[in-house]
Design a protein around this motif. Structure first.
Motif: not given
Length: 361
Positions: A119-139
């Motif tokens: 898997l090659v992961t494209a960049p996420i924005h750590k603020k916009t992806i934050l949710s109850d499901e994704f509560h991490y500081t990065g990939h």
């Protein structure tokens, strides 16, 4: 061993960033199809949105509904959602972040199920992806938990250097209290194993940096080197890990000492990332070492300031693909050698004889 043609998956990252643009540019290289089968986890409408803004080259793709029936002669797109998405390049939007998570989750499930090799992961924005499901500081912390790994290493790789970090995305004021002997040894074990299995280095040498300026000047500037880092290096060497140091970070990089080692372990994020991004030849790749699966990523973020302008550089994404393919192949080779060690030894002996130009009767 015949070289395999891995299936490489791509998450789309933040749709308002440069993620899809650099992925499209990278996989538009037709020669890439000779070494891997790409599949983008996103939505064809979003891909067409960015495709229009990319002038150079042709980009065609096949929409697939079944990951078992991919088109090996073209880029594949797996629609993770069907609804229209209002893309606004350069804008931070939590609604857009939702789709980054959907793409990442779908791609990671495919990786876990063995439907893709890497898997090659494209960049996420750590603020916009934050949710109850994704509560991490990065990939990296997400993947660590998802694949139930006791520990992983954020491993930056380039042609001329490899740099890992003990602590990742935490405030500087928390770094010293986050270090201990066991954590450093754990990172060193993962790095050694990765260098052996993923990079084919039989006896890797690893440099360890100090935490404080001048590596504390024998305890004059802090004591973490004496109380934590040196004991960790000693313990690692007792475990047959060729670890050396601790070295003062500034002089170590300034004088090119990294060239004498197969990898460098920095104590915190910027201590490793700043020199890596300054000195690495070409574009670097972020590789998550220590997992049963292969994940790479370009060494840059969402670059909101240039998103949608068609000028984002895809070199790091392309290098991420090449490294993913290489590691997948190295792991297959490693497992094959483990299954037939006698064959491996015979091939090595014959190879050495050929190198010495000895003629066998």
């Amino acid at each position: 061993m015949e070289k395999i043609k891995p299936i490489i998956g791509f998450s789309c990252g933040d749709l308002n960033g440069v993620g899809l643009e650099v992925v499209i540019k990278a996989v538009s290289n037709n020669q890439l199809l000779s070494i891997c089968t790409p599949i983008i986890f996103a939505n064809n409408k979003c891909i067409n949105f960015y495709k229009k803004g990319i002038i150079e080259g042709n980009f065609n793709f096949t929409i697939v509904k079944d990951l078992a029936t991919l088109n090996t002669k073209q880029v594949n797109v797996y629609n993770c959602w069907e609804e229209d998405v209002a893309i606004q390049p350069g804008q931070m939007n939590t609604e857009i972040g939702k789709y980054a998570w959907i793409s990442l989750k779908t791609a990671t499930e495919a990786l876990k199920n063995g439907e893709i090799h890497a898997l090659v992961t494209a960049p996420i924005h750590k603020k916009t992806i934050l949710s109850d499901e994704f509560h991490y500081t990065g990939h990296t912390p997400f993947l660590k938990e998802y694949f139930d790994c006791q520990d992983v290493v954020m491993f930056m790789c380039a042609e001329n250097m490899r740099v890992a970090v003990v602590t990742e995305h935490i405030p500087i004021k928390e770094v010293a209290n986050s270090l201990d002997k066991d954590i450093i040894v754990s990172k060193l074990k993962i790095i050694q194993e990765s260098l052996r299995v993923d990079f084919g280095i039989t006896k890797p040498k690893i440099a360890v940096l100090g935490l404080n300026p001048h590596a504390s000047d024998d305890g004059l500037i802090g004591n973490e080197e004496e109380t934590i880092i040196k004991p960790a290096i000693k313990l690692a060497r007792n475990k047959d890990i060729l670890a050396f140091g601790p070295y003062p970070a500034d002089g170590f990089f300034a004088h090119g000492h990294y060239n004498n080692f197969d990898a460098v372990l920095a104590m915190y994020h910027d201590q490793g990332m700043i020199p890596f991004k300054s000195l690495a030849i070409g574009e670097g790749v972020n590789y998550t070492a220590g997992m049963p699966v292969v994940r790479t990523s370009p060494d840059h973020g969402t670059a909101m300031d240039i998103a949608g302008k068609g000028i984002a550089d895809s070199t790091s994404t392309l290098e991420s693909i090449f490294l993913a393919v290489d590691i997948v192949r190295m792991r297959f080779q490693y497992e094959e050698d483990r299954a037939d060690p006698i064959k491996k030894m015979s091939e090595r002996i014959l190879g050495n004889l050929a190198d010495e130009k000895i003629v066998l009767d």
